[in-house]
Design a protein around this motif. Structure first.
Motif, PDB file in Angstrom:
ATOM      1  N   ILE A  16       0.837  -1.203   0.000  1.00 18.81           N
ATOM      2  CA  ILE A  16       0.000   0.000   0.000  1.00 18.81           C
ATOM      3  C   ILE A  16       0.867   1.245   0.000  1.00 18.81           C
ATOM      4  O   ILE A  16       0.627   2.188  -0.767  1.00 18.81           O
ATOM      5  N   GLU A  17       1.891   1.259   0.839  1.00 18.89           N
ATOM      6  CA  GLU A  17       2.775   2.428   0.895  1.00 18.89           C
ATOM      7  C   GLU A  17       3.499   2.631  -0.428  1.00 18.89           C
ATOM      8  O   GLU A  17       3.602   3.759  -0.916  1.00 18.89           O
ATOM      9  N   ALA A  18       3.962   1.552  -1.028  1.00 17.21           N
ATOM     10  CA  ALA A  18       4.660   1.666  -2.317  1.00 17.21           C
ATOM     11  C   ALA A  18       3.702   2.130  -3.415  1.00 17.21           C
ATOM     12  O   ALA A  18       4.065   2.955  -4.255  1.00 17.21           O
ATOM     13  N   GLY A  19       2.485   1.618  -3.394  1.00 12.15           N
ATOM     14  CA  GLY A  19       1.520   1.952  -4.431  1.00 12.15           C
ATOM     15  C   GLY A  19       0.980   3.363  -4.350  1.00 12.15           C
ATOM     16  O   GLY A  19       0.622   3.961  -5.368  1.00 12.15           O
ATOM     17  N   THR A  20       0.922   3.903  -3.144  1.00 16.37           N
ATOM     18  CA  THR A  20       0.367   5.248  -2.967  1.00 16.37           C
ATOM     19  C   THR A  20       1.444   6.311  -2.792  1.00 16.37           C
ATOM     20  O   THR A  20       1.159   7.499  -2.918  1.00 16.37           O
ATOM     21  N   GLY A  21       2.655   5.875  -2.462  1.00 19.92           N
ATOM     22  CA  GLY A  21       3.713   6.842  -2.175  1.00 19.92           C
ATOM     23  C   GLY A  21       3.498   7.553  -0.849  1.00 19.92           C
ATOM     24  O   GLY A  21       4.106   8.586  -0.590  1.00 19.92           O
ATOM     25  N   ARG A  22       2.629   6.987   0.008  1.00 14.85           N
ATOM     26  CA  ARG A  22       2.334   7.597   1.313  1.00 14.85           C
ATOM     27  C   ARG A  22       2.441   6.547   2.403  1.00 14.85           C
ATOM     28  O   ARG A  22       2.212   5.365   2.161  1.00 14.85           O
TER      29      ARG A  22
END
Length: 166
Positions: free
Chosen positions: A37-43
């Protein structure tokens, strides 16, 4: 092929750490849905909660679980709330799922002050207790195995899982 094993449990159970140890021992890739999720959203997860709300995060989490179950053949660690949605639980049916059980005292020690954990805003101990009370029956319902983590090192937990699944 499905994941070799899926690790579930609350924050502080050691899912990410144990997943890494299992992946290393079995020489298979490791995947963590929170990292996806963090990698996919950049957040960061905490930023998603604050800026977009928990419901948006849960939608991202459901998509991450579906993708990981469909694509990943190694060790898969799910975020603590990933099993809250019935659709995610359905995806785990028939898979080898290990619930890493952690008690309140050990969970509190492991998450420290809850920094970067949006569900722990306020009284950390009481929030963890509420989450454990709410989610433990759900973790148990999807698990094919339960491994106790209290008072144990990640290496000991990983060794028990390897033995269970050999």
């Amino acid at each position: 092929m499905p994941p070799r094993v899926v690790l579930v449990g609350p924050m502080g159970a050691g899912k990410t750490t144990v997943a890494g140890l299992l992946g290393e021992a079995w020489q298979v890739p490791v995947r963590d849905t929170d990292a996806d999720i963090e990698a996919g959203t950049g957040r960061e997860i905490s930023d998603i909660f604050v800026e977009s709300g928990e419901e948006t995060f849960r939608e991202l989490e459901a998509a991450a679980v579906a993708a990981a179950v469909a694509e990943h053949e190694g060790v898969l660690a799910l975020g603590g709330g990933a099993v809250l949605r019935p659709g995610a639980r359905d995806l785990l049916a028939g898979l080898t799922v290990v619930f890493l059980r952690v008690g309140l005292t050990d969970a509190v020690k492991r998450v420290d002050l809850g920094i970067g954990r949006p569900l722990l805003l306020g009284n950390v101990r009481s929030r963890i207790k509420a989450l454990l009370d709410e989610r433990t029956p759900i973790y148990e319902s999807v698990a094919t195995h339960v491994v106790e983590t209290d008072g144990r090192t990640p290496d000991e937990v990983a060794a028990e899982i390897r033995e269970l699944l050999s």
